[in-house]
Design a protein around this motif. Structure first.
Motif, PDB file in Angstrom:
ATOM      1  N   PHE A   1      -8.489  -1.426   6.442  1.00 40.47           N
ATOM      2  CA  PHE A   1      -7.892  -2.746   6.244  1.00 40.47           C
ATOM      3  C   PHE A   1      -6.420  -2.740   6.632  1.00 40.47           C
ATOM      4  O   PHE A   1      -5.801  -3.801   6.752  1.00 40.47           O
ATOM      5  CB  PHE A   1      -8.070  -3.193   4.791  1.00 40.47           C
ATOM      6  CG  PHE A   1      -7.289  -2.400   3.788  1.00 40.47           C
ATOM      7  CD1 PHE A   1      -5.974  -2.683   3.512  1.00 40.47           C
ATOM      8  CD2 PHE A   1      -7.887  -1.345   3.106  1.00 40.47           C
ATOM      9  CE1 PHE A   1      -5.257  -1.950   2.583  1.00 40.47           C
ATOM     10  CE2 PHE A   1      -7.185  -0.608   2.173  1.00 40.47           C
ATOM     11  CZ  PHE A   1      -5.867  -0.916   1.914  1.00 40.47           C
ATOM     12  N   ARG A   2      -5.823  -1.551   6.834  1.00 41.80           N
ATOM     13  CA  ARG A   2      -4.433  -1.494   7.281  1.00 41.80           C
ATOM     14  C   ARG A   2      -4.249  -2.148   8.643  1.00 41.80           C
ATOM     15  O   ARG A   2      -3.149  -2.548   8.999  1.00 41.80           O
ATOM     16  CB  ARG A   2      -3.967  -0.038   7.341  1.00 41.80           C
ATOM     17  CG  ARG A   2      -3.905   0.671   6.006  1.00 41.80           C
ATOM     18  CD  ARG A   2      -3.410   2.100   6.186  1.00 41.80           C
ATOM     19  NE  ARG A   2      -3.318   2.830   4.934  1.00 41.80           N
ATOM     20  CZ  ARG A   2      -4.317   3.492   4.382  1.00 41.80           C
ATOM     21  NH1 ARG A   2      -5.506   3.495   4.973  1.00 41.80           N
ATOM     22  NH2 ARG A   2      -4.164   4.134   3.244  1.00 41.80           N
ATOM     23  N   ASN A   3      -5.318  -2.216   9.404  1.00 44.14           N
ATOM     24  CA  ASN A   3      -5.241  -2.816  10.731  1.00 44.14           C
ATOM     25  C   ASN A   3      -5.456  -4.316  10.697  1.00 44.14           C
ATOM     26  O   ASN A   3      -5.494  -4.954  11.748  1.00 44.14           O
ATOM     27  CB  ASN A   3      -6.298  -2.176  11.650  1.00 44.14           C
ATOM     28  CG  ASN A   3      -6.122  -0.678  11.756  1.00 44.14           C
ATOM     29  OD1 ASN A   3      -5.004  -0.171  11.782  1.00 44.14           O
ATOM     30  ND2 ASN A   3      -7.239   0.049  11.803  1.00 44.14           N
TER      31      ASN A   3
ATOM     32  N   ALA B   1       1.639  -1.808  -2.959  1.00 40.85           N
ATOM     33  CA  ALA B   1       0.839  -1.259  -1.855  1.00 40.85           C
ATOM     34  C   ALA B   1       1.355  -1.747  -0.509  1.00 40.85           C
ATOM     35  O   ALA B   1       0.579  -1.860   0.449  1.00 40.85           O
ATOM     36  CB  ALA B   1      -0.625  -1.649  -2.036  1.00 40.85           C
ATOM     37  N   LYS B   2       2.629  -2.011  -0.424  1.00 36.51           N
ATOM     38  CA  LYS B   2       3.196  -2.585   0.804  1.00 36.51           C
ATOM     39  C   LYS B   2       2.977  -1.681   2.006  1.00 36.51           C
ATOM     40  O   LYS B   2       2.727  -2.140   3.114  1.00 36.51           O
ATOM     41  CB  LYS B   2       4.689  -2.848   0.605  1.00 36.51           C
ATOM     42  CG  LYS B   2       5.318  -3.621   1.747  1.00 36.51           C
ATOM     43  CD  LYS B   2       6.749  -4.005   1.429  1.00 36.51           C
ATOM     44  CE  LYS B   2       7.348  -4.849   2.533  1.00 36.51           C
ATOM     45  NZ  LYS B   2       8.749  -5.265   2.235  1.00 36.51           N
ATOM     46  N   GLY B   3       3.053  -0.365   1.789  1.00 32.67           N
ATOM     47  CA  GLY B   3       2.833   0.552   2.901  1.00 32.67           C
ATOM     48  C   GLY B   3       1.413   0.504   3.428  1.00 32.67           C
ATOM     49  O   GLY B   3       1.165   0.769   4.610  1.00 32.67           O
TER      50      GLY B   3
ATOM     51  N   PRO C   1       0.657  -3.686   5.373  1.00 36.15           N
ATOM     52  CA  PRO C   1       1.898  -4.022   6.082  1.00 36.15           C
ATOM     53  C   PRO C   1       1.968  -5.476   6.508  1.00 36.15           C
ATOM     54  O   PRO C   1       3.048  -6.039   6.629  1.00 36.15           O
ATOM     55  CB  PRO C   1       1.869  -3.088   7.298  1.00 36.15           C
ATOM     56  CG  PRO C   1       0.414  -2.802   7.515  1.00 36.15           C
ATOM     57  CD  PRO C   1      -0.214  -2.799   6.155  1.00 36.15           C
ATOM     58  N   ARG C   2       0.819  -6.109   6.727  1.00 33.82           N
ATOM     59  CA  ARG C   2       0.812  -7.500   7.184  1.00 33.82           C
ATOM     60  C   ARG C   2       0.055  -8.356   6.172  1.00 33.82           C
ATOM     61  O   ARG C   2      -1.091  -8.073   5.849  1.00 33.82           O
ATOM     62  CB  ARG C   2       0.150  -7.621   8.561  1.00 33.82           C
ATOM     63  CG  ARG C   2       0.912  -6.913   9.662  1.00 33.82           C
ATOM     64  CD  ARG C   2       0.326  -7.277  11.010  1.00 33.82           C
ATOM     65  NE  ARG C   2      -1.066  -6.867  11.122  1.00 33.82           N
ATOM     66  CZ  ARG C   2      -1.978  -7.515  11.828  1.00 33.82           C
ATOM     67  NH1 ARG C   2      -1.652  -8.622  12.472  1.00 33.82           N
ATOM     68  NH2 ARG C   2      -3.226  -7.066  11.895  1.00 33.82           N
ATOM     69  N   ARG C   3       0.711  -9.381   5.684  1.00 35.09           N
ATOM     70  CA  ARG C   3       0.107 -10.235   4.671  1.00 35.09           C
ATOM     71  C   ARG C   3       0.664 -11.636   4.799  1.00 35.09           C
ATOM     72  O   ARG C   3       1.755 -11.851   5.352  1.00 35.09           O
ATOM     73  CB  ARG C   3       0.373  -9.685   3.280  1.00 35.09           C
ATOM     74  CG  ARG C   3       1.836  -9.415   3.019  1.00 35.09           C
ATOM     75  CD  ARG C   3       2.043  -8.595   1.778  1.00 35.09           C
ATOM     76  NE  ARG C   3       3.417  -8.126   1.673  1.00 35.09           N
ATOM     77  CZ  ARG C   3       3.888  -7.425   0.666  1.00 35.09           C
ATOM     78  NH1 ARG C   3       3.085  -7.106  -0.319  1.00 35.09           N
ATOM     79  NH2 ARG C   3       5.134  -7.028   0.646  1.00 35.09           N
TER      80      ARG C   3
ATOM     81  N   ALA D   1      -1.787  -0.059  -9.858  1.00 31.92           N
ATOM     82  CA  ALA D   1      -1.836  -1.276  -9.048  1.00 31.92           C
ATOM     83  C   ALA D   1      -2.207  -0.955  -7.610  1.00 31.92           C
ATOM     84  O   ALA D   1      -2.937  -1.707  -6.953  1.00 31.92           O
ATOM     85  CB  ALA D   1      -0.477  -1.983  -9.114  1.00 31.92           C
ATOM     86  N   GLN D   2      -1.684   0.158  -7.081  1.00 31.68           N
ATOM     87  CA  GLN D   2      -2.017   0.545  -5.711  1.00 31.68           C
ATOM     88  C   GLN D   2      -3.500   0.820  -5.564  1.00 31.68           C
ATOM     89  O   GLN D   2      -4.125   0.406  -4.574  1.00 31.68           O
ATOM     90  CB  GLN D   2      -1.209   1.782  -5.304  1.00 31.68           C
ATOM     91  CG  GLN D   2       0.293   1.569  -5.232  1.00 31.68           C
ATOM     92  CD  GLN D   2       0.988   1.857  -6.548  1.00 31.68           C
ATOM     93  OE1 GLN D   2       0.398   1.722  -7.620  1.00 31.68           O
ATOM     94  NE2 GLN D   2       2.255   2.244  -6.472  1.00 31.68           N
TER      95      GLN D   2
END
Length: 1028
Positions: free
Chosen positions: A4-6, A190-192, A195-197, A638-639
């Motif tokens: 999901f990072r992509n 979990a921003k790292g 990265p896109r939101r 939370a992460q």
């Protein structure tokens, strides 16, 4: 599967994390861009202050009551005040109210402020308001309080804004104190990994007075600076949705307060539910406008229960991965069925690929509610939704293809599967530890210890409504003081009171109890109950309270995850004191929190006894209990919540999408293209399903009676032609042939093993593996075949109770029977004529994928089912769903079981056992394929279980990292992995290998590279056997 990072995550929540506050930032700088971290100020429009006016995702948080409304909590005893004439402390600009009501892990914005030394200038005199983001002014609210309830009235002032020509704008961006703080903190932590939101929500203030130019300017700045898109909703529409339907109908129902039937009917027939639907539609319009292919849509909480269905029905987002997470409790079906709009709400939620809940109980309630109200098939993993589904596009014209399919092709898909999962929400432990080290926190810790020296402190933080159980808490504290007079004057209850509506506050009935206790037990130097408004307590002061507390007390009558308990446990790292927790909170359902003092809030005596035990227990017991609590807090963070939910959502969408793909889009196996690759490979691994591909089971009544009577598998082995083809393939030294089956060892598989010993066999879906008999090795020795029990170390005590449950359902389901195997159990709930419907199987290993293999009669498949046949089969499927849920709830978690549903039966077996894991052990170096004498390593072996995670994508078939030494790891040799069968999970995993050729025989949507009719499998294998 891609991470999901992509993907960009579109997060839909009622309130945005940031808002556009009217007025100048501090200090005002008209020609300077305002950053999101600007200090919020209360603007003045027409002489009236305007500020954020809504609570976060639970109950409405309004301005303070008007002066003519009696309120016993208008003047609370504060912690400390400076003496007149002394210099007051520079106060933190971030207060507790700006945090989420479950998770206040927000940062103090003024940590560098000068902190005075602890001296005699501080004493206990009249309460002083500490400067916070909530100014002590009367707000002109979008929702203003009336005298008896929290209904709304339109503000009459007009908001003035500049045009969108880049000129001066009288507003700035500030934190939104009414957003879902727990969700915001979790996503930020979990921003790292995210990265896109893009946040989608409302500003939380009156917006009717905003001109079009100002709205455009806010849209642009919020998108550029805050990754947010506002949803513009007329104030009257929002008020009716939020204040009436959400908090007078939905909120009580979800928290077990049975709604009044005439009231719900009134709201349904009036504009309330219509406005709720309209608000959800406005959210859908904004998301559709901003959606790009590849985005993951995450819908949050009960305000947006219709949104997933609206998005799923739109052509642009019909194919999108959608997840829905409910941050509050979900009641039993007997409560939820009281809602007149229950069908619409449930169908809206079922538009998601994944529906997440805080606890297993809430997830079970949801599954049962859907099953009993909508009559959908409910399984432990999720819900089988009936109705047509848009096929997933494999190209770039998703909308066009969806329209053509819906309007012209009339797809024959029978429905879709919705995953239902449990995801424990947590806090950002690292961030909280940083905040604890703030010098301001340490200052207040010293001050509190000095003020309450020799006393014990019980701390609580709740809304003053009935559901939070504050009255029950205070009554239990009163009973504690009466029953233990030695503690009078020595124990203080400090209750931080969160804002709520006036009607909820009155219903909570707290004021009279507080007045009674304080009048009965107070002295000149002692007050037993201290109430602090949330505006009077900065976050640093709140952390200090948690640090010095001797106990933290939560007595909610119904609640989801009480994250304030997590914060208390983390703040008690030094003292390790007790937690008193209601049994009705979602937090208590987790085993890590069973070391608290559990209480029933309705039992006043029992709660008072728990207070006594918490205050008098030994330090050793306290440390032991705290350690158990802390282990859960640092694990369920939370992460972990964010990553687990998004990973599961993407995986569920991928699985569902592959099942929704039109089978005509998958090309049939091109044998002329496969043969050259097969011929030039130096080694070949061939995996082929036994049932349906090589062997057809006799489903006649006599055969079934024989299976049940003997307790063995089917005795009729594969045909002679099948034996010869397998023998010929296994005779090629380049080949390793593996037959995958769900049958027990005894019976047909035993005959196959005797006839063709050089063929490897996987039995009972991975529970047993028969190694291949290999001769003529370089050392001159011959390794004989043997059966390896992959689950030898597991506990099978669950089989007895499981069979008892299934026997109960067998008595009530005509024609059904239980088939017990060595390590698993099958319940065949339907043995009549097969249905044309193909179910979405998690692991299709029980029944054959086509109707021709399930029935020996050639005419049965062509007979039209009568109404009685349909009713009997529907009854059998409903019984099967009930049986699966009962087994999963009573035995699944305790023994680690999983249930694999099939078309006419379901299988119960240990967790982490499947054909996919068996193939992983075969491919792993040192596995049974390489070393028949290697013993019974398998489940529980970290190397075997982790094989798939070590596969290097793009590194060639079977290649792993150099540190592991792959099963087939030569960079020079060419290896072909050929898999033929209907196990979609296995085929999907093998697709990760570059040189793998996957062939699906399931006759449905698949991720396999090729499709093949099961009746043609033997012919293909025979053609490959001729290749030399």
């Amino acid at each position: 599967m891609s991470s999901f990072r992509n993907h960009r995550i579109i997060i839909a929540s009622l309130f945005l994390p940031t808002t556009a506050a009217l007025g100048e930032s501090s200090p005002p700088t008209p020609d300077q861009h305002v950053t999101p971290d600007s200090e919020p100020a209360v603007p003045q429009v027409g002489g009236v202050g305007v500020g954020p006016l809504f609570s976060r995702a639970i109950t409405p948080q309004l301005a303070s009551p008007q002066s003519d409304i009696p309120n016993p909590f208008t003047r609370f005893v504060n912690i400390a005040s400076p003496r007149p004439g002394t210099t007051p402390r520079s106060a933190s600009t971030h207060n507790l109210a700006s945090s989420n009501s479950n998770n206040e892990s927000s940062s103090d914005s003024n940590s560098s402020s000068q902190i005075p030394s602890l001296d005699r200038s501080f004493t206990l005199i009249r309460p002083r308001k500490f400067q916070t983001t909530h100014q002590d002014v009367q707000h002109s609210a979008r929702l203003q309080r009336k005298q008896s309830r929290s209904s709304s009235r339109r503000p009459t002032s007009v908001v003035r804004g500049s045009n969108s020509d880049g000129g001066y704008q009288p507003w700035h961006i500030s934190p939104n104190t009414h957003c879902n703080g727990g969700l915001k903190n979790a996503v930020d932590s979990a921003k790292g990994r995210v990265p896109r939101r893009l946040w989608v929500g409302t500003l939380g203030s009156s917006t009717d007075g905003f001109g079009s130019g100002m709205r455009m300017a806010i849209d642009k700045r919020m998108r550029d600076m805050c990754e947010s898109v506002p949803v513009w909703i007329p104030d009257g529409e929002f008020e009716s949705c939020y204040d009436e339907f959400c908090h007078q109908v939905l909120w009580p129902c979800l928290h077990y307060a049975v709604p009044d039937a005439p009231k719900t009917k009134y709201f349904y027939e009036s504009a309330s539910f219509k406005q709720y639907r309209s608000v959800n539609q406005r959210f859908a319009d904004v998301i559709v406008e901003n959606y790009h292919e590849g985005d993951i849509i995450w819908v949050n909480d009960y305000h947006l229960m219709l949104l997933p269905g609206l998005l799923r029905s739109h052509p642009k987002t019909a194919l999108a991965p959608i997840g829905f997470f409910l941050h509050v409790a979900f009641p039993s079906s007997e409560i939820f069925r009281c809602l007149s709009v229950r069908d619409s709400l449930l169908k809206g939620v079922l538009g998601a690929d994944l529906v997440g809940f805080q606890t297993a109980n809430y997830a079970r309630h949801f599954r049962q509610t859907v099953s009993r109200i909508l009559a959908y098939e409910s399984l432990p993993k999720g819900i089988q939704v009936e109705g047509p589904v848009a096929p997933v596009s494999t190209g770039g014209e998703a909308e066009k293809e969806w329209r053509e399919s819906a309007e012209g092709k009339k797809t024959k898909e029978k429905g879709r599967f919705v995953d239902v999962g449990v995801f424990a929400m947590g806090i950002d432990v690292h961030s909280l530890r940083e905040k604890k080290r703030n010098p301001e926190v340490q200052y207040w810790v010293q001050l509190l210890r000095q003020r309450y020296a020799g006393m014990k402190l019980i701390v609580g933080r709740d809304k003053l409504d009935e559901i939070q159980g504050v009255r029950h808490k205070i009554e239990a504290f009163e009973h504690f003081l009466k029953a233990n007079p030695e503690f009078q004057g020595k124990v203080v209850l400090i209750q931080v009171a969160l804002q709520t509506t006036e009607s909820n506050e009155l219903a909570g009935g707290v004021s009279d109890v507080v007045a009674r206790i304080n009048s009965a037990f107070s002295t000149l130097t002692y007050q037993p109950v201290v109430f602090l408004h949330v505006q009077e307590v900065t976050f640093s002061q709140y952390l200090a309270l948690l640090t010095v507390a001797d106990a933290f007390m939560v007595t909610s009558l119904r609640e989801g995850m009480a994250l304030r308990t997590h914060e208390y446990v983390e703040c008690q790292e030094e003292r390790k004191r007790a937690l008193i927790l209601s049994e009705f909170t979602g937090t208590y359902s987790y085993s890590g929190f069973r070391s608290c003092f559990a209480v029933n809030p309705y039992d006043t005596r029992g709660t008072a006894k728990a207070i006594y035990q918490a205050l008098t227990m030994s330090d050793e017991e306290a440390a032991s209990r705290w350690q158990d609590l802390h282990n859960h807090v640092v694990t369920q963070t939370a992460q972990a919540f964010v990553t687990s939910f998004l990973t599961r959502c993407l995986r569920a969408h991928t699985e569902h999408a592959s099942l929704s793909i039109d089978p005509s889009l998958v090309p049939p196996l091109d044998l002329p293209r496969l043969i050259p690759k097969y011929r030039h490979s130096t080694t070949r691994l061939v995996f082929v399903d036994f049932e349906g591909c090589l062997w057809v089971r006799d489903m006649s009544k006599s055969a079934m009676i024989e299976v049940v009577g003997t307790g063995r598998g089917p005795m009729v082995g594969p045909s002679e032609a099948t034996m010869q083809v397998l023998e010929k393939l296994a005779g090629d030294p380049k080949n390793e042939i593996w037959v995958l089956s769900g049958l027990p060892v005894k019976g047909a598989l035993e005959r196959l093993a005797q006839r063709v010993p050089s063929v490897g066999i996987v039995a009972e879906n991975g529970c047993f593996v028969k190694t291949r008999e290999i001769g003529n090795r370089t050392n001159g020795q011959s390794n004989g075949a043997r059966w390896i029990n992959m689950v030898a170390n597991l506990d099978f005590a669950w089989k007895g109770p499981c069979i008892e449950i299934l026997n109960y359902f067998t008595e009530r389901t005509p024609g059904s029977f239980v088939e017990e195997r060595a390590t698993s159990i099958v319940w065949r709930f339907w043995t009549g004529p097969p249905d044309s419907t193909v179910s979405i199987d998690d692991d299709p290993t029980i029944t054959t994928p086509t109707t021709t293999t399930n029935d020996t009669s050639p005419t049965t498949a062509t007979v039209t089912s009568s109404q009685s046949h349909y009713s009997d089969r529907s009854w059998a499927r409903r019984q099967a769903a009930e049986a699966q849920n009962h087994i999963f709830d009573s035995l699944g978690e305790r023994y680690g079981l999983r249930i694999v549903p099939g078309q006419n039966s379901f299988l119960v077996l240990p967790n982490n056992i499947s054909r996919s894991t068996a193939v992983g052990t075969i491919l792993h170096p040192g596995g049974p394929a390489c070393s028949p004498l290697g013993g019974g390593a398998g489940v529980g072996d970290a190397d075997y279980d982790g094989y798939w995670s070590s596969v290097t994508i793009g590194g060639g078939a079977g290649r792993t990292s150099s540190s592991t030494g792959g099963r087939v790891s030569s960079a020079v040799d060419s290896t072909l992995v050929l898999a033929i069968g209907g196990d979609e999970k296995l085929l999907r995993r093998l697709n990760e290998l570059d040189d793998a050729e996957t062939v699906s025989t399931s006759r449905r949507g698949t991720d396999a590279k090729w499709k093949l009719d099961p009746r043609e499998v033997l012919g293909v294998l025979e053609a490959l056997a001729q290749v030399r």
